[in-house]
Scaffold this motif. Sequence first.
Motif, PDB file in Angstrom:
ATOM      1  N   GLY A 109       0.818  -1.216   0.000  1.00 17.10           N
ATOM      2  CA  GLY A 109       0.000   0.000   0.000  1.00 17.10           C
ATOM      3  C   GLY A 109       0.845   1.256   0.000  1.00 17.10           C
ATOM      4  O   GLY A 109       0.465   2.273  -0.602  1.00 17.10           O
ATOM      5  N   SER A 127       3.284   7.800   6.965  1.00 15.53           N
ATOM      6  CA  SER A 127       2.359   6.695   7.241  1.00 15.53           C
ATOM      7  C   SER A 127       2.754   6.028   8.556  1.00 15.53           C
ATOM      8  O   SER A 127       3.926   6.009   8.940  1.00 15.53           O
ATOM      9  CB  SER A 127       2.398   5.664   6.105  1.00 15.53           C
ATOM     10  OG  SER A 127       1.535   4.574   6.391  1.00 15.53           O
ATOM     11  N   VAL A 129       1.936   2.869   8.798  1.00 22.29           N
ATOM     12  CA  VAL A 129       2.074   1.499   8.325  1.00 22.29           C
ATOM     13  C   VAL A 129       3.544   1.084   8.359  1.00 22.29           C
ATOM     14  O   VAL A 129       4.397   1.764   7.793  1.00 22.29           O
ATOM     15  CB  VAL A 129       1.526   1.349   6.895  1.00 22.29           C
ATOM     16  CG1 VAL A 129       1.846  -0.029   6.321  1.00 22.29           C
ATOM     17  CG2 VAL A 129       0.026   1.594   6.879  1.00 22.29           C
ATOM     18  N   GLU A 325      -7.090  -6.184  -1.750  1.00 20.02           N
ATOM     19  CA  GLU A 325      -6.271  -4.979  -1.799  1.00 20.02           C
ATOM     20  C   GLU A 325      -6.044  -4.502  -3.220  1.00 20.02           C
ATOM     21  O   GLU A 325      -5.702  -3.344  -3.455  1.00 20.02           O
ATOM     22  CB  GLU A 325      -4.936  -5.206  -1.097  1.00 20.02           C
ATOM     23  CG  GLU A 325      -4.058  -6.275  -1.713  1.00 20.02           C
ATOM     24  CD  GLU A 325      -4.292  -7.655  -1.105  1.00 20.02           C
ATOM     25  OE1 GLU A 325      -3.321  -8.417  -0.995  1.00 20.02           O
ATOM     26  OE2 GLU A 325      -5.458  -7.983  -0.751  1.00 20.02           O
ATOM     27  N   PHE A 355      -6.171   0.998  -0.673  1.00 21.60           N
ATOM     28  CA  PHE A 355      -5.285   1.106   0.488  1.00 21.60           C
ATOM     29  C   PHE A 355      -5.584   2.358   1.318  1.00 21.60           C
ATOM     30  O   PHE A 355      -5.373   2.351   2.536  1.00 21.60           O
ATOM     31  CB  PHE A 355      -3.826   1.055   0.055  1.00 21.60           C
ATOM     32  CG  PHE A 355      -3.324  -0.345  -0.129  1.00 21.60           C
ATOM     33  CD1 PHE A 355      -3.174  -1.190   0.964  1.00 21.60           C
ATOM     34  CD2 PHE A 355      -3.024  -0.838  -1.391  1.00 21.60           C
ATOM     35  CE1 PHE A 355      -2.723  -2.500   0.804  1.00 21.60           C
ATOM     36  CE2 PHE A 355      -2.568  -2.139  -1.553  1.00 21.60           C
ATOM     37  CZ  PHE A 355      -2.420  -2.977  -0.452  1.00 21.60           C
ATOM     38  N   ASP A 359      -6.095   1.718   5.152  1.00 20.57           N
ATOM     39  CA  ASP A 359      -5.254   2.412   6.122  1.00 20.57           C
ATOM     40  C   ASP A 359      -6.074   3.308   7.039  1.00 20.57           C
ATOM     41  O   ASP A 359      -5.673   3.553   8.188  1.00 20.57           O
ATOM     42  CB  ASP A 359      -4.197   3.263   5.409  1.00 20.57           C
ATOM     43  CG  ASP A 359      -3.143   2.422   4.703  1.00 20.57           C
ATOM     44  OD1 ASP A 359      -3.171   1.184   4.856  1.00 20.57           O
ATOM     45  OD2 ASP A 359      -2.296   2.995   3.989  1.00 20.57           O
ATOM     46  N   ASN A 396      -0.013  -3.322   5.667  1.00 13.68           N
ATOM     47  CA  ASN A 396      -1.124  -2.361   5.624  1.00 13.68           C
ATOM     48  C   ASN A 396      -2.388  -2.956   6.213  1.00 13.68           C
ATOM     49  O   ASN A 396      -3.072  -2.355   7.050  1.00 13.68           O
ATOM     50  CB  ASN A 396      -1.426  -1.953   4.180  1.00 13.68           C
ATOM     51  CG  ASN A 396      -0.341  -1.139   3.535  1.00 13.68           C
ATOM     52  OD1 ASN A 396       0.617  -1.697   3.017  1.00 13.68           O
ATOM     53  ND2 ASN A 396      -0.483   0.180   3.551  1.00 13.68           N
ATOM     54  N   ASN A 400      -4.213  -2.350  10.257  1.00 17.07           N
ATOM     55  CA  ASN A 400      -5.314  -1.394  10.262  1.00 17.07           C
ATOM     56  C   ASN A 400      -6.708  -2.003  10.327  1.00 17.07           C
ATOM     57  O   ASN A 400      -7.687  -1.266  10.505  1.00 17.07           O
ATOM     58  CB  ASN A 400      -5.210  -0.497   9.020  1.00 17.07           C
ATOM     59  CG  ASN A 400      -3.974   0.380   9.055  1.00 17.07           C
ATOM     60  OD1 ASN A 400      -3.771   1.153   9.979  1.00 17.07           O
ATOM     61  ND2 ASN A 400      -3.117   0.246   8.051  1.00 17.07           N
TER      62      ASN A 400
END
Length: 667
Positions: A109, A127, A129, A325, A355, A359, A396, A400
Motif C-alpha cells: 500500500g 504513514s 504502516v 487490496e 489502500f 489504512d 497495511n 489497520n
Amino acid sequence: MKKNKVISADDAIALISEGDVVTTTGFVQSCIPEALHAALERRYVETGAPRDLTLIMTAGAGDSKGLGTGRFHHDGLLRKVIAANFGRMPKVAQAAQENRILGYNLPQGVISQLYRACAAGQPGLFSKVGLHTYVDPRHGGGRVNELTSTDIVKLVEVDGEEWLFYTATKIDVAFIRGTSADPSGNLSMEKEALTLDSLAQAMAAKNNGGIVIAQVERIVEDGSLKPKDVRVPGILVDCVVVADTAVNHRMNYGTEYNAALSGEIRVPVTSLAKLPLNERKIIARRAAFELPPNGVVNLGVGAPEGISSVAAEERITPFITLTTEAGAVGGVLASGSSFGSAANADCIIDQNQMFDFYDGGGLDMTCLGMAECDVEGNVNTSKFGGRLNGCGGFINISQNARCVVFAGTFTAGGLEVAIEDGKLVIVKEGRARKFITAVEQITFSGSFARTRGQPVIYVTERCVFELTPEGLELIEVAPGIDIERDILAHMDFRPIIRKPVQMDARIFRDEPMELKDELLNLKLSERVSYDADRNILFLNLEGWSCRTKADIDDLRTVLVDACVRAGRRVNSVVNHDGFKIAEHLYDDYAAMIEYLLEHHYATTTRYATSAFLRLKMQEALSKRGLAPHVFERKEDAHAFLAAHARAFLDSLGDDEDEEEEEETTAA
C-alpha cells in the motif's frame, strides 16, 4: 494532426536508457504487461542494454517460474529493486539475497500511494504502516541485504506520535496495461480484471519527464471510447503496444479471459466449486465464524482464500462485503491464478484508493496467512526458510483492520489429516514447525497490536489461539485432538492454557453449517433461559462473537423480550467464557447493561475465565458508574446472586415489619 502512438514492443523498449527507474503494473498473475516484459528481456539478452535499471512494483507480478518480472533476473539488467513482493520473481530475490543487487521490501500500500506522491511532485509519504515491523528503521528499514545501506524509510515524530516517512523515488518509465486504445493513447480497461495503479503510475512517470508505455489487445477508432470509460488519458501515454491476446495479453496466466471477472456478466453463485473437507476447508470454516455481518472483509492468499468459497456455500455472501487490496469490492473472490479479482464484483477501484480505505480503518476484519508465529504473537510471512518472499499488502492490512484472523496449517511440509466420525485425525505430521520461539522477521507485531487493543486470533486445523495481554492463549481444540500429543509436542513454546473449549463440531461434518443463522443471530434467543421459581435469567454467551453494534442491538432485543415475558424484574447471570467482543464495542455493550438495569434487571452478574475480558468489562461498566460484578468462576457469580437475593428478601421483610408497626400505631 494527432500523432499515432501505436508502435512495436521492440521500438518502445528501445526508448529505455541505462540507469532508468522503471515501474510496472500487475497483481500476482493478473493484468501483467507481458509483451513489454518479454521485449525488455529480449533486448537485454541480445544487446546487453539497458543496464542498471531500478525496478519499482507493488504486488508480485509473475508466475514464480520466470514470467512477468521474473524475466528481469539477468545479471546487470537490474541495479536496485523496490518491491512489496519478491516471491513471484525468485531469481531476482536470489540476486538480492546474494548481495548482487540493492533491494528494499516495502508495504504494498505504501508503494501504491507513493506513485501519487511522485505524480504530485511530493518528496514522499507519511504513514504509520510498518511501525514495529522489519520496515521500521529500528528493525532494518525494509532493506533486504547488507549491500543496501541507504535509508529510504525514516522514523519521525509529529505532534508526539511516531510516524514513518517513506522517500519517493522519481520514475522514468511506466509499463501499464489496458484493453483498448485509440491512436492518441486513450486507454480503456473493459476486459481487465483490475485497474490497479495504472493512472497513478502514468502520472508519476509523465510528470517526471519520463515515458509511459501501454500494452493493449486492440486499437479502436479515435473518439470511439466514451470519456468515462477512459481510465488513462492519452496525454499521459507515449507509446501503445498491441499484444497477442493468447500469448502475452491473457487475463492472467491461468485464464485467457473470464467475463465474470471483468464484470461483463454475472454468474450463479451455485455454479462455483465446493471445496473438499480437508485441512484447508476446516481452517476456512472456523475463520468464517469470525465474519462480521454487513461488514467489510479482506482475504489474503493461501488458506484464507477458502473463506470466499465457504461463504458462497453457506449462502452468506449477500451479508458480507469481501474485498481485495487489488481493488475488487463485493462478489465472490477468485483464487489460484485469478487471485485478487472477483466474480460478480460490485465495483473495481484503483489499488491506491483501496489502500486509502484500508489504512483509514475501513476494514472490519481481515483473514491472512501465516508462515511463522511466536510466543509474542508476532507473525512472519515475508522472510522464512531461506526465502525472501516479501510482505505484499500484509502490513497495511493487518495493522489497520479492526479484527485480524491469521489462518494456516499448524505445521508445514507434508501434513496429512483425516476426519473420522466428526473427529480430526493427524495422519502425517508436517515436517516444519510454524509456532516457534521467535520469528525470523516481524511482519506483524503482536506487542504493537496488544498496545492498541486490536483483537487477533490464530486459526489452524487443530486448534485456535488468541492474543491476550499475557501472550498467546490456546482457546479452542478440535475434536479428537490431544493437547499434549498433537499441539504442545509440535510447538517451541508453551502457550497460556486456561480453559480451552472444543471447536464447533459443525466444522468437521461434510454438510452445511447453518452459518447464516449464527452470523445473523437468528438463534440468539436459544442462549437465553428463565427460571421462574428462582427468578433468574440465564444468558449463555459462551463462544459468541460480538462483532458489530448490530450484534449488541440483537442481543438487547432478545433480552428485553425475555424480561417482558417474565413479567417482573429479574436477576441475571451471564456466562462470558469464550465470549469475544470487538475493542470498540465495550462501551456500547456497557450501555446495553445500563439500560437493562434501569428497566428490567433487579441485579446482574457475570463470569469469564479470561482476565483480559474481565478487566475490559470492569473498565467499561465502571465508566458508566455501574458495579461490575464480574467474576472468574461460575460459582462465585451464583454465590453473589444468591447473597443479593437474600438481602433483597430481607429488605422486603423489613419493609413489611415497618408497615405493620405503622398500622398498629395508627390503630
